[in-house]
Design a protein around this motif. Structure first.
Motif, PDB file in Angstrom:
ATOM      1  N   GLY A  10       0.826  -1.189   0.000  1.00  0.00           N
ATOM      2  CA  GLY A  10       0.000   0.000   0.000  1.00  0.00           C
ATOM      3  C   GLY A  10       0.866   1.245   0.000  1.00  0.00           C
ATOM      4  O   GLY A  10       2.094   1.167  -0.122  1.00  0.00           O
ATOM      5  N   SER A  11       0.229   2.391   0.161  1.00  0.00           N
ATOM      6  CA  SER A  11       0.985   3.639   0.114  1.00  0.00           C
ATOM      7  C   SER A  11       1.860   3.829   1.343  1.00  0.00           C
ATOM      8  O   SER A  11       2.879   4.508   1.286  1.00  0.00           O
ATOM      9  N   SER A  12       1.484   3.217   2.481  1.00  0.00           N
ATOM     10  CA  SER A  12       2.288   3.364   3.697  1.00  0.00           C
ATOM     11  C   SER A  12       2.482   2.039   4.424  1.00  0.00           C
ATOM     12  O   SER A  12       2.873   2.030   5.589  1.00  0.00           O
ATOM     13  N   SER A  13       2.186   0.936   3.750  1.00  0.00           N
ATOM     14  CA  SER A  13       2.299  -0.368   4.407  1.00  0.00           C
ATOM     15  C   SER A  13       2.670  -1.438   3.389  1.00  0.00           C
ATOM     16  O   SER A  13       2.506  -1.254   2.184  1.00  0.00           O
ATOM     17  N   LEU A  14       3.163  -2.553   3.895  1.00  0.00           N
ATOM     18  CA  LEU A  14       3.416  -3.734   3.086  1.00  0.00           C
ATOM     19  C   LEU A  14       2.944  -4.945   3.891  1.00  0.00           C
ATOM     20  O   LEU A  14       3.558  -5.325   4.886  1.00  0.00           O
ATOM     21  N   LYS A  15       1.818  -5.511   3.474  1.00  0.00           N
ATOM     22  CA  LYS A  15       1.274  -6.690   4.138  1.00  0.00           C
ATOM     23  C   LYS A  15       1.721  -7.940   3.380  1.00  0.00           C
ATOM     24  O   LYS A  15       1.863  -7.915   2.157  1.00  0.00           O
ATOM     25  N   PHE A  16       1.904  -9.021   4.118  1.00  0.00           N
ATOM     26  CA  PHE A  16       2.294 -10.265   3.472  1.00  0.00           C
ATOM     27  C   PHE A  16       1.681 -11.437   4.229  1.00  0.00           C
ATOM     28  O   PHE A  16       1.329 -11.344   5.409  1.00  0.00           O
ATOM     29  N   SER A  17       1.549 -12.541   3.530  1.00  0.00           N
ATOM     30  CA  SER A  17       1.062 -13.766   4.166  1.00  0.00           C
ATOM     31  C   SER A  17       1.578 -14.962   3.383  1.00  0.00           C
ATOM     32  O   SER A  17       1.837 -14.884   2.183  1.00  0.00           O
ATOM     33  N   VAL A  18       1.741 -16.070   4.089  1.00  0.00           N
ATOM     34  CA  VAL A  18       2.162 -17.333   3.494  1.00  0.00           C
ATOM     35  C   VAL A  18       1.021 -18.323   3.674  1.00  0.00           C
ATOM     36  O   VAL A  18       0.451 -18.441   4.766  1.00  0.00           O
ATOM     37  N   TRP A  19       0.685 -19.021   2.586  1.00  0.00           N
ATOM     38  CA  TRP A  19      -0.458 -19.929   2.585  1.00  0.00           C
ATOM     39  C   TRP A  19      -0.013 -21.332   2.209  1.00  0.00           C
ATOM     40  O   TRP A  19       0.836 -21.519   1.338  1.00  0.00           O
ATOM     41  N   ALA A  20      -0.598 -22.333   2.879  1.00  0.00           N
ATOM     42  CA  ALA A  20      -0.448 -23.744   2.516  1.00  0.00           C
ATOM     43  C   ALA A  20      -1.843 -24.280   2.271  1.00  0.00           C
ATOM     44  O   ALA A  20      -2.683 -24.266   3.186  1.00  0.00           O
ATOM     45  N   GLN A  21      -2.098 -24.683   1.031  1.00  0.00           N
ATOM     46  CA  GLN A  21      -3.471 -25.017   0.620  1.00  0.00           C
ATOM     47  C   GLN A  21      -4.358 -23.790   0.847  1.00  0.00           C
ATOM     48  O   GLN A  21      -4.042 -22.723   0.379  1.00  0.00           O
ATOM     49  N   ASP A  22      -5.436 -23.937   1.625  1.00  0.00           N
ATOM     50  CA  ASP A  22      -6.332 -22.807   1.861  1.00  0.00           C
ATOM     51  C   ASP A  22      -6.074 -22.138   3.206  1.00  0.00           C
ATOM     52  O   ASP A  22      -6.860 -21.282   3.628  1.00  0.00           O
ATOM     53  N   SER A  23      -4.999 -22.514   3.867  1.00  0.00           N
ATOM     54  CA  SER A  23      -4.743 -22.017   5.219  1.00  0.00           C
ATOM     55  C   SER A  23      -3.594 -21.019   5.228  1.00  0.00           C
ATOM     56  O   SER A  23      -2.549 -21.247   4.599  1.00  0.00           O
ATOM     57  N   ARG A  24      -3.778 -19.938   5.965  1.00  0.00           N
ATOM     58  CA  ARG A  24      -2.731 -18.950   6.158  1.00  0.00           C
ATOM     59  C   ARG A  24      -1.842 -19.446   7.309  1.00  0.00           C
ATOM     60  O   ARG A  24      -2.315 -19.637   8.423  1.00  0.00           O
ATOM     61  N   VAL A  25      -0.560 -19.647   7.031  1.00  0.00           N
ATOM     62  CA  VAL A  25       0.333 -20.193   8.049  1.00  0.00           C
ATOM     63  C   VAL A  25       1.279 -19.144   8.617  1.00  0.00           C
ATOM     64  O   VAL A  25       1.942 -19.389   9.631  1.00  0.00           O
ATOM     65  N   GLN A  26       1.359 -17.998   7.988  1.00  0.00           N
ATOM     66  CA  GLN A  26       2.211 -16.920   8.477  1.00  0.00           C
ATOM     67  C   GLN A  26       1.689 -15.613   7.903  1.00  0.00           C
ATOM     68  O   GLN A  26       1.224 -15.572   6.756  1.00  0.00           O
ATOM     69  N   ALA A  27       1.743 -14.560   8.703  1.00  0.00           N
ATOM     70  CA  ALA A  27       1.243 -13.279   8.211  1.00  0.00           C
ATOM     71  C   ALA A  27       1.887 -12.150   9.001  1.00  0.00           C
ATOM     72  O   ALA A  27       2.357 -12.330  10.126  1.00  0.00           O
ATOM     73  N   GLY A  28       1.879 -10.998   8.395  1.00  0.00           N
ATOM     74  CA  GLY A  28       2.411  -9.821   9.071  1.00  0.00           C
ATOM     75  C   GLY A  28       2.376  -8.624   8.152  1.00  0.00           C
ATOM     76  O   GLY A  28       1.835  -8.679   7.039  1.00  0.00           O
ATOM     77  N   GLN A  29       2.963  -7.547   8.615  1.00  0.00           N
ATOM     78  CA  GLN A  29       3.023  -6.346   7.799  1.00  0.00           C
ATOM     79  C   GLN A  29       4.112  -5.420   8.308  1.00  0.00           C
ATOM     80  O   GLN A  29       4.531  -5.494   9.462  1.00  0.00           O
ATOM     81  N   VAL A  30       4.559  -4.570   7.418  1.00  0.00           N
ATOM     82  CA  VAL A  30       5.356  -3.411   7.804  1.00  0.00           C
ATOM     83  C   VAL A  30       4.432  -2.217   7.707  1.00  0.00           C
ATOM     84  O   VAL A  30       3.829  -1.973   6.662  1.00  0.00           O
ATOM     85  N   GLU A  31       4.264  -1.482   8.788  1.00  0.00           N
ATOM     86  CA  GLU A  31       3.376  -0.334   8.797  1.00  0.00           C
ATOM     87  C   GLU A  31       4.163   0.952   8.975  1.00  0.00           C
ATOM     88  O   GLU A  31       5.334   0.941   9.339  1.00  0.00           O
ATOM     89  N   ARG A  32       3.505   2.060   8.664  1.00  0.00           N
ATOM     90  CA  ARG A  32       4.081   3.405   8.800  1.00  0.00           C
ATOM     91  C   ARG A  32       5.354   3.566   7.979  1.00  0.00           C
ATOM     92  O   ARG A  32       6.321   4.200   8.402  1.00  0.00           O
ATOM     93  N   ILE A  33       5.346   2.995   6.768  1.00  0.00           N
ATOM     94  CA  ILE A  33       6.471   3.178   5.853  1.00  0.00           C
ATOM     95  C   ILE A  33       6.573   4.662   5.492  1.00  0.00           C
ATOM     96  O   ILE A  33       5.576   5.327   5.232  1.00  0.00           O
ATOM     97  N   GLY A  34       7.783   5.163   5.478  1.00  0.00           N
ATOM     98  CA  GLY A  34       8.006   6.580   5.251  1.00  0.00           C
ATOM     99  C   GLY A  34       8.188   7.335   6.542  1.00  0.00           C
ATOM    100  O   GLY A  34       8.657   8.480   6.539  1.00  0.00           O
ATOM    101  N   GLY A  35       7.802   6.718   7.659  1.00  0.00           N
ATOM    102  CA  GLY A  35       8.022   7.284   8.984  1.00  0.00           C
ATOM    103  C   GLY A  35       8.858   6.320   9.787  1.00  0.00           C
ATOM    104  O   GLY A  35       9.806   5.713   9.284  1.00  0.00           O
ATOM    105  N   ASP A  36       8.484   6.154  11.053  1.00  0.00           N
ATOM    106  CA  ASP A  36       9.178   5.181  11.889  1.00  0.00           C
ATOM    107  C   ASP A  36       8.525   3.818  11.679  1.00  0.00           C
ATOM    108  O   ASP A  36       7.652   3.393  12.434  1.00  0.00           O
TER     109      ASP A  36
END
Length: 378
Positions: A10-36
């Motif tokens: 996104g404009s100030s974030s980067l979300k990501f996730s890892v999926w195995a079949q139909d299940s999300r096994v890992q997820a997270g994000q970097v928020e407030r990109i451009g700031g702290d």
């Protein structure tokens, strides 16, 4: 087990996730990109990244996804904000497609370069994985002509100057939730408010996009974190003619220095503004609420009535204050807020002839589904 990685810049974030079949096994994000900026991983303490840009955020994400998840990476799904006038569905990102999408960067300068940078990095790090693009504009490609054009000479429409609409992955997800859980409502007239650092509203009839507050670019409609929203084109002519501003300077002004940030002089983050005692923060929120109510009313007019209103996105899902204040202005549409349900962030937060819902969006699930379909053909 084969895995799928999704990247949503996104404009100030980067979300990501890892999926195995139909299940999300890992997820997270970097928020407030451009700031702290900080990296948030499910179940882990935030990791401070400092004043990171999108490239640094992506490096942190790629470092984070490796440990703890077994199996090869079969596909990488990418959110691509702009797909142009013809792409109505996801597609495999061939070199030819990537070149075509890069040419659309001037239409979405806050997003398209970052989206495509993620593609380039993923192709380098995961050379054997299928790269798939899911396009925010695709959801709106069936708009009626009157909601797709501007009152300019017709040749500009044929050259691509038209209303594209954005946030289509979010609207796709919410439409799917409604179709499964509220089929009668999904078949009616629904307005969905995607409110985040970027914000727009979509009018849907029977699950199809009929109108959107965003147009040719991701600038139009609602005020956003750093983007202006609707502005008189005469202002831009004035800035060029009387202030001597260049196209680059105006671009920076409209995309990076306006919206909540420009109005308040404090922050682009609604959480910061709601917590502030500065009168400028209150004025920025007042303007945001005014425009939000105005655009909800406009989308109801596009539909010729309203059966349901949905709030989603970071602000839409989490700010009871913004929902309540906007709905104070919309009683004439049959919208009645339940204060207790709203304060509790319940799914059903209102009563009356037009229902009011709060639904958490999941753009990554839509990207993963598109990638899985490209991999399996099903």
């Amino acid at each position: 087990m084969s895995r799928i990685l999704t990247l949503n810049a996104g404009s100030s974030s980067l979300k990501f996730s890892v999926w195995a079949q139909d299940s999300r096994v890992q997820a997270g994000q970097v928020e407030r990109i451009g700031g702290d900026a900080r990296l948030l991983l499910d179940g882990s303490a935030p990791v401070a990244l400092g004043p990171a840009d999108h490239r640094a955020a992506l490096t942190a994400v790629l470092a984070a996804i490796g440990p703890g998840v077994d199996g090869p990476l079969a596909g990488v799904g990418h959110r691509i904000v702009h797909g142009g006038p013809d792409r109505a569905r996801p597609e495999v990102l061939t070199p030819e497609a990537i070149a075509d999408l890069a040419a659309l960067a001037p239409f979405a300068p806050l997003h398209q370069p970052h989206n495509l940078a993620c593609v380039a990095a993923a192709r380098t790090v995961f050379p054997d994985a299928l790269q798939v693009g899911a396009f925010d504009t695709a959801f709106h490609r069936g708009h009626p002509w009157v909601n797709d054009t501007f009152a300019l000479p017709r040749r500009f429409y044929e050259e691509g100057v038209r209303r594209y609409g954005f946030h289509g992955l979010s609207y796709d997800y919410i439409t799917g939730v409604l179709a499964r859980s509220e089929p009668d409502l999904a078949a009616g007239r629904v307005v969905i408010c995607h409110l985040g650092n970027g914000a727009s509203i979509c009018a849907l009839r029977d699950g199809q996009s009929i109108g959107s507050t965003m147009g040719f670019s991701a600038l139009d409609g609602l005020p956003m974190g750093t983007r202006c929203g609707q502005v008189d084109p005469g202002v831009l002519l004035f800035l060029m003619d009387q202030k001597g501003m260049t196209a680059e300077e105006i671009t920076a002004l409209l995309y990076r220095e306006s919206g909540l940030k420009g109005l308040s002089g404090i922050s682009s983050d609604m959480r910061t503004l709601e917590a502030s005692n500065d009168p400028r923060a209150a004025e920025a929120i007042d303007y945001y609420v005014f425009r939000l109510a105005r655009e909800i009313g406009a989308m109801a007019a596009v539909l010729g009535g309203l059966d349901g209103l949905v709030f989603t996105g970071g602000i839409g899902e989490n700010s009871a204050l913004i929902r309540a204040r906007a709905l104070e202005r919309l009683g004439f549409l049959g919208l009645t807020l339940d204060p207790a349900a709203n304060a509790a962030n319940a799914q059903e937060i209102g009563a009356g002839p037009a229902r009011i819902l709060r639904i958490e969006t999941d753009e990554e699930a839509v990207i993963a589904r598109a990638t899985r379909t490209a991999l399996t053909g099903a």
